[in-house]
Design a protein around this motif. Sequence first.
Motif, short mmCIF file in Angstrom:
data_model
loop_
_atom_site.label_atom_id
_atom_site.label_comp_id
_atom_site.label_asym_id
_atom_site.label_seq_id
_atom_site.Cartn_x
_atom_site.Cartn_y
_atom_site.Cartn_z
N UNK A 26 56.18 46.12 39.40
CA UNK A 26 55.21 47.18 39.64
C UNK A 26 55.69 48.09 40.75
N UNK A 27 54.91 49.09 41.09
CA UNK A 27 55.24 49.98 42.19
C UNK A 27 54.89 49.31 43.51
N UNK A 28 55.64 49.60 44.58
CA UNK A 28 55.47 48.88 45.85
C UNK A 28 54.36 49.45 46.73
N UNK A 29 53.12 49.04 46.44
CA UNK A 29 51.98 49.42 47.27
C UNK A 29 51.10 48.19 47.46
N UNK A 30 50.58 48.03 48.67
CA UNK A 30 49.66 46.93 48.96
C UNK A 30 48.62 47.37 49.97
N UNK A 31 47.42 46.78 49.87
CA UNK A 31 46.32 47.15 50.76
C UNK A 31 45.51 45.93 51.15
N UNK A 32 44.91 46.01 52.35
CA UNK A 32 44.09 44.94 52.91
C UNK A 32 42.83 45.56 53.49
N UNK A 33 41.67 44.94 53.22
CA UNK A 33 40.40 45.36 53.79
C UNK A 33 40.00 44.35 54.87
N UNK A 34 39.77 44.85 56.08
CA UNK A 34 39.44 44.00 57.22
C UNK A 34 38.07 44.42 57.76
N UNK A 35 37.19 43.44 57.98
CA UNK A 35 35.85 43.77 58.48
C UNK A 35 35.86 44.00 59.98
N UNK A 36 34.70 44.36 60.52
CA UNK A 36 34.59 44.71 61.94
C UNK A 36 34.94 43.54 62.86
N UNK A 37 34.81 42.31 62.37
CA UNK A 37 35.15 41.12 63.16
C UNK A 37 36.63 40.77 63.07
N UNK A 38 37.38 41.53 62.28
CA UNK A 38 38.82 41.28 62.15
C UNK A 38 39.19 40.34 61.04
N UNK A 39 38.23 39.97 60.19
CA UNK A 39 38.49 39.05 59.08
C UNK A 39 38.95 39.83 57.85
N UNK A 40 40.01 39.35 57.22
CA UNK A 40 40.47 39.94 55.96
C UNK A 40 39.44 39.58 54.89
N UNK A 41 38.90 40.60 54.24
CA UNK A 41 37.88 40.39 53.21
C UNK A 41 38.42 40.53 51.80
N UNK A 42 39.46 41.35 51.63
CA UNK A 42 40.01 41.58 50.29
C UNK A 42 41.41 42.13 50.45
N UNK A 43 42.29 41.79 49.53
CA UNK A 43 43.63 42.38 49.50
C UNK A 43 44.08 42.47 48.06
N UNK A 44 44.98 43.43 47.81
CA UNK A 44 45.50 43.60 46.46
C UNK A 44 46.80 44.39 46.54
N UNK A 45 47.48 44.47 45.41
CA UNK A 45 48.72 45.23 45.29
C UNK A 45 48.62 46.11 44.06
N UNK A 46 49.56 47.00 43.91
CA UNK A 46 49.58 47.89 42.75
C UNK A 46 49.70 47.09 41.46
N UNK A 47 49.01 47.53 40.42
CA UNK A 47 49.03 46.84 39.12
C UNK A 47 49.04 47.86 37.97
N UNK A 48 49.89 48.88 38.11
CA UNK A 48 49.92 49.96 37.12
C UNK A 48 50.95 49.76 36.01
N UNK A 49 51.75 48.74 36.11
CA UNK A 49 52.88 48.59 35.17
C UNK A 49 52.46 48.48 33.71
N UNK A 50 51.21 48.08 33.45
CA UNK A 50 50.76 47.93 32.06
C UNK A 50 50.13 49.19 31.50
N UNK A 51 50.22 50.30 32.27
CA UNK A 51 49.79 51.58 31.74
C UNK A 51 48.51 52.15 32.31
N UNK A 52 47.73 51.36 33.05
CA UNK A 52 46.51 51.88 33.67
C UNK A 52 46.87 52.38 35.06
N UNK A 53 47.11 53.68 35.17
CA UNK A 53 47.57 54.28 36.44
C UNK A 53 46.48 54.34 37.50
N UNK A 54 45.27 53.85 37.19
CA UNK A 54 44.22 53.82 38.21
C UNK A 54 44.19 52.50 38.96
N UNK A 55 45.07 51.58 38.65
CA UNK A 55 45.05 50.24 39.27
C UNK A 55 45.78 50.23 40.61
#
Length: 157
Positions: A26-55
Amino acid sequence: MAVSEVDLGHLHRCVALAREGLADGDEPFGSVLVDAAGQVRFEDRNRVKDGDETRHPEFEVARWAARNLSPAERASATVYTSGEHCPMCSAAHGWVGLGRIVYAVSSAQLVQWRQEWGLPASPVTPLPIQELVPGAVVDGPAPELVEEMKQLHRPVS
């Protein structure tokens, strides 16, 4: 606010997620969501390789936050990402009401690299996040990570 050591720690995780995406074809992109207390709440990476360019991971962060966090929690959270949001992801961020954004490399840097390498332009005009979300608090790029991200985006010859 400048990119802090705490921010850099989260950005390093974003780069690791970008590397994971690239290793999976896939394309090299990654993201992390951190709350106000500093806890990681969600993370993901790019997932467009199967044709859905909104992923894009930034879009997935916004969708997850809308389903799982209150408006106040979203506003106080920070989104860390390996690359500055595209217009689609910026809009999602704004509509959902997420807080601060910190990125490792800017859209302008990615555009410059693609031009250097003779690659075609993106089908969507890259714009700074604040052009779509005027009130957004945005920090980046992180000079410490620019060369590593450039290598991840460099086309394989």
